[in-house]
Design an enzyme around this catalytic site. Structure first.
Site, PDB file in Angstrom:
ATOM      1  N   LYS A 234       0.548  -1.140  -0.133  1.00  0.00           N
ATOM      2  CA  LYS A 234      -0.280  -0.288   0.284  1.00  0.00           C
ATOM      3  C   LYS A 234       0.502   1.330  -0.027  1.00  0.00           C
ATOM      4  O   LYS A 234       1.798   1.631   0.324  1.00  0.00           O
ATOM      5  CB  LYS A 234      -0.903  -0.098   0.962  1.00  0.00           C
TER       6      LYS A 234
ATOM      7  N   TYR B 167     -12.379  -3.334  -4.157  1.00  0.00           N
ATOM      8  CA  TYR B 167     -12.224  -3.728  -2.657  1.00  0.00           C
ATOM      9  C   TYR B 167     -14.395  -3.475  -2.836  1.00  0.00           C
ATOM     10  O   TYR B 167     -14.498  -3.290  -2.026  1.00  0.00           O
ATOM     11  CB  TYR B 167     -12.125  -2.397  -1.997  1.00  0.00           C
TER      12      TYR B 167
ATOM     13  N   PHE C  68     -15.795   2.713   6.850  1.00  0.00           N
ATOM     14  CA  PHE C  68     -14.419   2.568   6.320  1.00  0.00           C
ATOM     15  C   PHE C  68     -14.489   3.276   4.955  1.00  0.00           C
ATOM     16  O   PHE C  68     -13.206   3.627   4.975  1.00  0.00           O
ATOM     17  CB  PHE C  68     -13.494   2.198   6.906  1.00  0.00           C
TER      18      PHE C  68
ATOM     19  N   ARG D 133      -1.337 -15.263   3.763  1.00  0.00           N
ATOM     20  CA  ARG D 133      -2.217 -14.639   4.363  1.00  0.00           C
ATOM     21  C   ARG D 133      -1.503 -15.175   5.660  1.00  0.00           C
ATOM     22  O   ARG D 133      -1.477 -13.848   7.311  1.00  0.00           O
ATOM     23  CB  ARG D 133      -3.307 -15.139   3.926  1.00  0.00           C
TER      24      ARG D 133
ATOM     25  N   ASN E 154      -2.398  -1.070   6.418  1.00  0.00           N
ATOM     26  CA  ASN E 154      -1.672  -2.441   7.186  1.00  0.00           C
ATOM     27  C   ASN E 154      -0.602  -2.724   6.455  1.00  0.00           C
ATOM     28  O   ASN E 154      -0.848  -4.112   5.975  1.00  0.00           O
ATOM     29  CB  ASN E 154      -3.149  -3.346   6.977  1.00  0.00           C
TER      30      ASN E 154
ATOM     31  N   HIS F 164      -2.087  -4.838   1.100  1.00  0.00           N
ATOM     32  CA  HIS F 164      -3.070  -6.896   0.827  1.00  0.00           C
ATOM     33  C   HIS F 164      -2.943  -7.490   0.245  1.00  0.00           C
ATOM     34  O   HIS F 164      -1.795  -8.247  -0.563  1.00  0.00           O
ATOM     35  CB  HIS F 164      -4.437  -5.978  -0.550  1.00  0.00           C
TER      36      HIS F 164
ATOM     37  N   GLU G  46      -9.099 -10.135  -8.776  1.00  0.00           N
ATOM     38  CA  GLU G  46      -8.626  -9.028  -8.562  1.00  0.00           C
ATOM     39  C   GLU G  46      -7.078  -8.667  -9.698  1.00  0.00           C
ATOM     40  O   GLU G  46      -6.865  -8.062 -10.012  1.00  0.00           O
ATOM     41  CB  GLU G  46      -7.768  -9.277  -6.668  1.00  0.00           C
TER      42      GLU G  46
HETATM   43  P1  CMP Z   1      -7.296  -5.503   3.076  1.00  0.00           P
HETATM   44  O1  CMP Z   1      -7.024  -6.651   3.138  1.00  0.00           O
HETATM   45  O2  CMP Z   1      -6.543  -4.424   1.754  1.00  0.00           O
HETATM   46  O3  CMP Z   1      -8.667  -5.413   2.865  1.00  0.00           O
HETATM   47  C1  CMP Z   1      -9.719  -4.259   3.513  1.00  0.00           C
HETATM   48  C2  CMP Z   1      -9.084  -2.858   4.130  1.00  0.00           C
HETATM   49  O4  CMP Z   1      -9.548  -1.946   4.355  1.00  0.00           O
HETATM   50  C3  CMP Z   1      -8.358  -3.955   4.576  1.00  0.00           C
HETATM   51  O5  CMP Z   1      -6.823  -4.538   3.612  1.00  0.00           O
HETATM   52  C4  CMP Z   1      -8.027  -2.527   5.466  1.00  0.00           C
HETATM   53  O6  CMP Z   1      -6.866  -1.022   4.908  1.00  0.00           O
HETATM   54  C5  CMP Z   1      -9.538  -2.078   5.876  1.00  0.00           C
HETATM   55  N1  CMP Z   1      -9.918  -1.295   6.771  1.00  0.00           N
HETATM   56  C6  CMP Z   1     -10.589  -0.354   7.365  1.00  0.00           C
HETATM   57  N2  CMP Z   1     -10.567  -1.091   8.038  1.00  0.00           N
HETATM   58  C7  CMP Z   1     -11.218  -2.028   7.959  1.00  0.00           C
HETATM   59  C8  CMP Z   1     -12.528  -2.627   8.620  1.00  0.00           C
HETATM   60  N3  CMP Z   1     -12.968  -2.211  10.019  1.00  0.00           N
HETATM   61  N4  CMP Z   1     -12.794  -3.763   8.602  1.00  0.00           N
HETATM   62  C9  CMP Z   1     -11.389  -3.996   7.925  1.00  0.00           C
HETATM   63  N5  CMP Z   1     -10.931  -3.414   7.012  1.00  0.00           N
HETATM   64  C10 CMP Z   1     -10.847  -2.794   7.687  1.00  0.00           C
END
Ligand code: CMP
Length: 131
Positions: A9, A49, A57, A85, A112, A115, A126
């Site tokens: 990211k 997404y 969010f 994962r 985080n 992805h 994807e």
């Molecule tokens: P990712 O694995 O890319 O999938 C969805 C993304 O949304 C997640 O990582 C986070 O970067 C973001 N995110 C923010 N808030 C939440 C939440 N409450 N639950 C899941 N994903 C979230």
């Protein structure tokens, strides 16, 4: 063979963590089939997404993912989706185990660092969204 779509990211790219994260996958003998540093479009982010677009969010997530280029990868190995994962750690970086990518380099739920696809169906969808 299985493939996974993984991307670093924008904050991970900005912090200079591309080499560190990529080398973890390479050292694990996971094959890098595609790799590209690219600014995503709003349409690509919405499509990637799609399951999250109506969540509270999402506006903040979209702004974060569009805040700079991401480093996209298609990675391949047997059972690569679950292996990656495990290497990445749980979504909420605050709870991610030390030794995982999120547990070593991130602190929050949203920012985080990476992805990674969560199923073979998502991986196919994807990969074709980005490549
Ligand atoms: P990712 O694995 O890319 O999938 C969805 C993304 O949304 C997640 O990582 C986070 O970067 C973001 N995110 C923010 N808030 C939440 C939440 N409450 N639950 C899941 N994903 C979230």
């Amino acid at each position: 063979m299985e493939q996974s779509l993984v991307f670093i990211k924008p904050d991970g790219v900005e912090r200079g963590l591309v080499g560190e994260v990529l080398s973890r996958f390479e050292k694990r003998m996971i094959q890098v089939k595609r790799a590209e540093l690219r600014q995503l479009t709003p349409e690509e982010v919405d499509s990637h997404y799609e399951e999250h677009v109506s969540k509270p969010f999402y506006p903040s997530l979209k702004e974060y993912i569009l805040s700079g280029p991401v480093f996209l990868m298609v990675l391949e190995a047997e059972n690569v989706i679950s292996i990656i994962r495990t290497m990445v750690g749980v979504t909420n970086s605050a709870e991610a185990a030390p030794g995982t990518i999120r547990g070593d380099f991130a602190l929050t739920m949203q920012n985080n660092i990476v992805h990674a696809s969560d199923s073979p169906e998502s991986a196919q969808r994807e990969i074709s969204n980005f490549f």
